[in-house]
Design a protein around this motif. Structure first.
Motif, PDB file in Angstrom:
ATOM      1  N   PRO A  75      -6.012   8.228  -8.586  1.00 53.54           N
ATOM      2  CA  PRO A  75      -4.657   8.482  -9.283  1.00 53.54           C
ATOM      3  C   PRO A  75      -4.037   7.119  -9.665  1.00 53.54           C
ATOM      4  CG  PRO A  75      -4.357   9.456  -7.232  1.00 53.54           C
ATOM      5  CD  PRO A  75      -5.641   8.971  -7.157  1.00 53.54           C
ATOM      6  N   THR A  76      -4.141   6.421  -8.436  1.00 53.77           N
ATOM      7  CA  THR A  76      -3.340   4.792  -8.684  1.00 53.77           C
ATOM      8  C   THR A  76      -3.890   4.056  -7.743  1.00 53.77           C
ATOM      9  OG1 THR A  76      -1.153   3.802  -8.419  1.00 53.77           O
ATOM     10  CG2 THR A  76      -1.819   5.612  -6.844  1.00 53.77           C
ATOM     11  N   ARG A  77      -3.925   2.466  -8.246  1.00 56.43           N
ATOM     12  CA  ARG A  77      -4.253   1.502  -7.350  1.00 56.43           C
ATOM     13  C   ARG A  77      -3.699   1.443  -6.055  1.00 56.43           C
ATOM     14  NH1 ARG A  77      -8.446  -1.531  -8.483  1.00 56.43           N
ATOM     15  NH2 ARG A  77      -7.663  -3.200  -7.084  1.00 56.43           N
ATOM     16  N   SER A  78      -2.472   1.671  -6.072  1.00 54.88           N
ATOM     17  CA  SER A  78      -1.514   1.316  -4.958  1.00 54.88           C
ATOM     18  C   SER A  78      -0.911   2.424  -4.457  1.00 54.88           C
ATOM     19  CB  SER A  78      -0.951  -0.064  -5.050  1.00 54.88           C
ATOM     20  OG  SER A  78      -1.659  -0.892  -5.518  1.00 54.88           O
ATOM     21  N   PRO A  79      -1.127   3.489  -3.854  1.00 54.33           N
ATOM     22  CA  PRO A  79      -0.275   4.632  -3.455  1.00 54.33           C
ATOM     23  C   PRO A  79       0.999   4.083  -2.656  1.00 54.33           C
ATOM     24  CG  PRO A  79      -2.303   5.054  -2.835  1.00 54.33           C
ATOM     25  CD  PRO A  79      -2.381   3.611  -2.965  1.00 54.33           C
ATOM     26  N   ASP A  80       2.173   4.358  -2.962  1.00 56.15           N
ATOM     27  CA  ASP A  80       3.230   4.282  -2.583  1.00 56.15           C
ATOM     28  C   ASP A  80       3.396   5.110  -0.886  1.00 56.15           C
ATOM     29  OD1 ASP A  80       6.202   3.744  -2.683  1.00 56.15           O
ATOM     30  OD2 ASP A  80       6.038   5.744  -1.739  1.00 56.15           O
ATOM     31  N   PRO A  81       3.742   3.983   0.203  1.00 51.64           N
ATOM     32  CA  PRO A  81       3.471   4.729   1.314  1.00 51.64           C
ATOM     33  C   PRO A  81       4.199   5.967   1.691  1.00 51.64           C
ATOM     34  CG  PRO A  81       4.131   2.219   1.480  1.00 51.64           C
ATOM     35  CD  PRO A  81       4.176   2.795   0.109  1.00 51.64           C
ATOM     36  N   GLN A  82       5.456   6.093   0.987  1.00 49.45           N
ATOM     37  CA  GLN A  82       6.353   7.537   1.336  1.00 49.45           C
ATOM     38  C   GLN A  82       5.511   8.490   0.339  1.00 49.45           C
ATOM     39  OE1 GLN A  82      10.133   6.017  -0.010  1.00 49.45           O
ATOM     40  NE2 GLN A  82      10.891   5.743   1.983  1.00 49.45           N
ATOM     41  N   ALA A  83       5.122   8.238  -0.606  1.00 47.81           N
ATOM     42  CA  ALA A  83       4.484   9.229  -1.536  1.00 47.81           C
ATOM     43  C   ALA A  83       2.949   9.747  -0.789  1.00 47.81           C
ATOM     44  CB  ALA A  83       4.112   8.720  -2.741  1.00 47.81           C
ATOM     45  N   LEU A  84       2.303   8.706  -0.150  1.00 44.28           N
ATOM     46  CA  LEU A  84       1.358   9.086   0.617  1.00 44.28           C
ATOM     47  C   LEU A  84       1.519  10.175   1.780  1.00 44.28           C
ATOM     48  CD1 LEU A  84      -1.796   8.567   0.123  1.00 44.28           C
ATOM     49  CD2 LEU A  84      -1.372   6.466   1.620  1.00 44.28           C
ATOM     50  N   VAL A 124      -7.496   2.221   6.664  1.00 41.92           N
ATOM     51  CA  VAL A 124      -8.957   2.057   6.767  1.00 41.92           C
ATOM     52  C   VAL A 124      -9.823   0.975   6.095  1.00 41.92           C
ATOM     53  CG1 VAL A 124     -11.281   3.247   6.581  1.00 41.92           C
ATOM     54  CG2 VAL A 124      -9.170   4.536   7.406  1.00 41.92           C
ATOM     55  N   LYS A 125     -10.129  -0.084   6.636  1.00 40.72           N
ATOM     56  CA  LYS A 125     -10.641  -1.260   6.063  1.00 40.72           C
ATOM     57  C   LYS A 125      -9.708  -1.770   5.058  1.00 40.72           C
ATOM     58  CE  LYS A 125     -15.700  -0.340   6.447  1.00 40.72           C
ATOM     59  NZ  LYS A 125     -16.174  -1.415   6.925  1.00 40.72           N
ATOM     60  N   ASP A 126      -8.722  -1.994   5.648  1.00 45.25           N
ATOM     61  CA  ASP A 126      -7.437  -2.492   4.948  1.00 45.25           C
ATOM     62  C   ASP A 126      -6.888  -1.719   3.522  1.00 45.25           C
ATOM     63  OD1 ASP A 126      -7.315  -4.636   6.732  1.00 45.25           O
ATOM     64  OD2 ASP A 126      -8.941  -5.615   5.592  1.00 45.25           O
ATOM     65  N   PHE A 127      -7.170  -0.397   3.610  1.00 47.96           N
ATOM     66  CA  PHE A 127      -6.842   0.248   2.367  1.00 47.96           C
ATOM     67  C   PHE A 127      -6.136   1.625   2.873  1.00 47.96           C
ATOM     68  CE2 PHE A 127     -10.778  -1.675   0.798  1.00 47.96           C
ATOM     69  CZ  PHE A 127     -10.092  -2.127  -0.541  1.00 47.96           C
ATOM     70  N   PRO A 128      -4.946   2.043   2.198  1.00 49.61           N
ATOM     71  CA  PRO A 128      -4.124   3.122   2.642  1.00 49.61           C
ATOM     72  C   PRO A 128      -5.195   4.362   2.661  1.00 49.61           C
ATOM     73  CG  PRO A 128      -3.506   2.571   0.605  1.00 49.61           C
ATOM     74  CD  PRO A 128      -4.515   1.494   0.882  1.00 49.61           C
ATOM     75  N   ALA A 129      -4.940   5.155   3.528  1.00 48.64           N
ATOM     76  CA  ALA A 129      -5.535   6.403   3.989  1.00 48.64           C
ATOM     77  C   ALA A 129      -4.911   7.709   4.343  1.00 48.64           C
ATOM     78  CB  ALA A 129      -7.033   6.287   4.716  1.00 48.64           C
TER      79      ALA A 129
END
Length: 191
Positions: A75-84, A124-129
């Motif tokens: 849904p987005t390239r860069s998820p917000d940490p708080q939203a995640l 994970v592999k430098d991506f948010p998960a």
């Protein structure tokens, strides 16, 4: 000979059905996955939903094990940490309900009585998960553990679900598949 054909088809399917070539001139995300050990894992692909299912060969894993990998549009390239973090907490129950309704192995076996063991945001592999762990019961009343990671890699969400009769085995299998996964991501130029 049949095993070789299945392995070859899975390998070709993984290479051929991923996203088109990406690079600095062609922004996007390309995901390549494979079995960490083809002698240990047998893979198949569901062409309709970009899903690959790997089953551990008999006696190749300490516990009955399966890993499923699915890619979809993020849904987005860069998820917000708080939203995640909020997504991880709020969707744990919904994901549990969906897992109970879906066949565990593509057949009629379902996991029931799922309970959430942990939910957290990770890298994970430098991506948010998002990382979830569940415990449930199989149709024959065996305890099943599910380790699920949703990796938000550029334009893609990579959903890795590892299930096994042992929690540590499910964790290790998940990490093994993630370890051999290749992700190339090129962001669109800033405007």
């Amino acid at each position: 000979m049949f095993r070789l054909a299945v392995i070859a088809a899975a390998t070709i399917g993984l290479a051929g059905c991923m996203t088109a070539a990406v690079g600095p001139e062609n922004p996007g995300t390309k995901v390549r996955g494979k079995a960490p050990d083809p002698q240990k894992w047998v893979g198949s692909q569901n062409f309709g939903d970009k899903r690959w299912v790997y089953r551990c060969r008999p006696l190749a894993c300490p516990e009955l094990s399966m890993v499923s990998i699915r890619t979809s549009q993020s849904p987005t390239r860069s998820p917000d940490p708080q939203a995640l973090q909020k997504f991880a907490q709020e969707n744990a129950q919904r994901e549990m309900t969906q897992a109970e309704q879906a066949p565990a192995d593509g057949g009629s076996n379902r996991v029931r009585d799922l309970s959430l063991l942990s939910s957290r945001v990770a890298n994970v592999k430098d991506f948010p998960a998002v990382h979830w762990e569940y415990r449930g019961s199989s149709a024959d009343n065996k305890t099943v553990y599910i380790v699920r990671k949703m990796v938000f890699a550029g334009n893609s969400v990579i959903d890795i679900i590892s299930s096994s009769l042992g929690l540590e085995v499910a964790r290790r299998n998940s990490n093994d598949f993630i370890g051999v996964m290749e992700i190339e991501d090129f962001a669109p130029p800033a405007r």
